[in-house]
Design an enzyme around this catalytic site. Structure first.
Site, short mmCIF file in Angstrom:
data_model
loop_
_atom_site.label_atom_id
_atom_site.label_comp_id
_atom_site.label_asym_id
_atom_site.label_seq_id
_atom_site.Cartn_x
_atom_site.Cartn_y
_atom_site.Cartn_z
N ASN A 121 0.83 -1.18 0.00
CA ASN A 121 0.00 0.00 0.00
C ASN A 121 0.88 1.25 0.00
O ASN A 121 2.11 1.16 -0.01
CB ASN A 121 -0.94 -0.03 1.21
CG ASN A 121 -2.28 0.59 0.92
OD1 ASN A 121 -2.36 1.63 0.27
ND2 ASN A 121 -3.34 -0.04 1.40
N HIS A 163 23.48 2.00 11.97
CA HIS A 163 24.46 3.07 12.23
C HIS A 163 25.05 2.86 13.63
O HIS A 163 24.36 2.42 14.54
CB HIS A 163 23.78 4.44 12.15
CG HIS A 163 23.16 4.69 10.81
ND1 HIS A 163 23.91 5.03 9.71
CD2 HIS A 163 21.88 4.62 10.39
CE1 HIS A 163 23.11 5.17 8.67
NE2 HIS A 163 21.86 4.92 9.05
N GLY A 220 -0.73 -1.69 8.85
CA GLY A 220 -0.19 -0.36 8.59
C GLY A 220 0.82 0.08 9.64
O GLY A 220 0.71 -0.25 10.82
N ALA A 274 -0.62 -3.93 13.11
CA ALA A 274 -0.35 -2.53 12.79
C ALA A 274 0.46 -1.86 13.88
O ALA A 274 0.25 -2.09 15.08
CB ALA A 274 -1.67 -1.79 12.59
N ARG A 331 13.20 -8.65 16.14
CA ARG A 331 13.75 -10.01 16.22
C ARG A 331 12.91 -10.94 15.35
O ARG A 331 11.80 -10.60 14.96
CB ARG A 331 13.82 -10.49 17.65
CG ARG A 331 12.47 -10.55 18.32
CD ARG A 331 12.59 -11.00 19.74
NE ARG A 331 11.43 -10.50 20.46
CZ ARG A 331 11.41 -10.23 21.73
NH1 ARG A 331 12.48 -10.40 22.46
NH2 ARG A 331 10.32 -9.80 22.30
N ARG A 351 -0.06 -15.11 19.46
CA ARG A 351 -0.67 -16.44 19.46
C ARG A 351 -0.43 -17.13 18.13
O ARG A 351 -0.01 -16.51 17.16
CB ARG A 351 -2.17 -16.34 19.71
CG ARG A 351 -2.93 -15.59 18.63
CD ARG A 351 -4.42 -15.54 18.94
NE ARG A 351 -5.16 -14.79 17.96
CZ ARG A 351 -5.59 -15.25 16.79
NH1 ARG A 351 -5.31 -16.48 16.43
NH2 ARG A 351 -6.27 -14.50 15.96
#
Length: 192
Positions: free
Chosen positions: A84, A114, A141, A159, A165, A182
């Site tokens: 999107n 960095h 999103g 979202a 990780r 879950r």
């Protein structure tokens, strides 16, 4: 070994003083600019620019405008990829997406690292670690995926999550930092 070779091998490299890398970023950003300012109905031209920009694509894919990346050639997308609006991929290391990956709006995939020490950071040196996304993954999103992360097949990333990780296959994971909430089960099916 030049700076690009160091970058591609995951070694510390100079991203700002190296002319070859600078020129490659400018080339990429010009293609992104051209892509982002095309009319949305220019689907063939949009696809042609993405095929020129990205390292590997399959046949069916769509990246909504705007889209930004650093090099492009380190990005591989699988079949039926959809992103999107507002996708950002910082790709000094490889970013690989499997088939049937859906990316919500305003998501970022960042491979660059960095230094924490300000003297080292101010020197312009950095390194990068790859990101690997399996098949059938959905990102809500505003998700941010950080360097060196792998996300397993069939995962759903909620979202606003910050994925710092690895996430295993067949799970719903959410939060900052992103954690497995879950397993995905048959009860998650919606019969259409």
């Amino acid at each position: 070994m030049d700076e690009k070779e160091k970058m591609l091998k995951g070694l510390i490299y100079d991203a700002f003083q190296d002319k070859k890398l600078y020129d490659e970023r400018i080339f990429c950003k010009c293609l992104c600019h051209e892509y982002n300012f095309l009319k949305p109905n220019k689907t063939k031209k949009r696809k042609a620019i993405l095929k020129k920009l990205l390292g590997k694509t399959k046949n069916q894919f769509c990246i909504e405008q705007p889209f930004y990346c650093d090099y492009g050639y380190n990005i591989e997308i699988g079949e039926n990829f959809y992103a999107n609006h507002g996708l950002i991929i910082l790709d000094p290391a490889k970013v690989t997406f499997g088939d049937n990956v859906f990316v919500g709006p305003s998501c970022g995939f960042y491979t660059a690292i960095h230094p924490i020490d300000f003297n080292e950071r101010n020197s312009g040196y950095e390194l990068a670690k790859p990101i690997i996304v399996g098949d059938n993954v959905w990102f809500g999103g505003g998700v941010i995926v950080l360097p060196g992360v792998s996300i397993g097949d069939n995962a759903v990333i909620g979202a606003g999550s910050v994925v710092s990780r690895d996430i295993p296959s067949n799970v719903v994971a959410v939060g900052n930092p992103c954690r497995v909430l879950r397993q995905i089960t048959d009860e998650d099916k919606i019969m259409i």
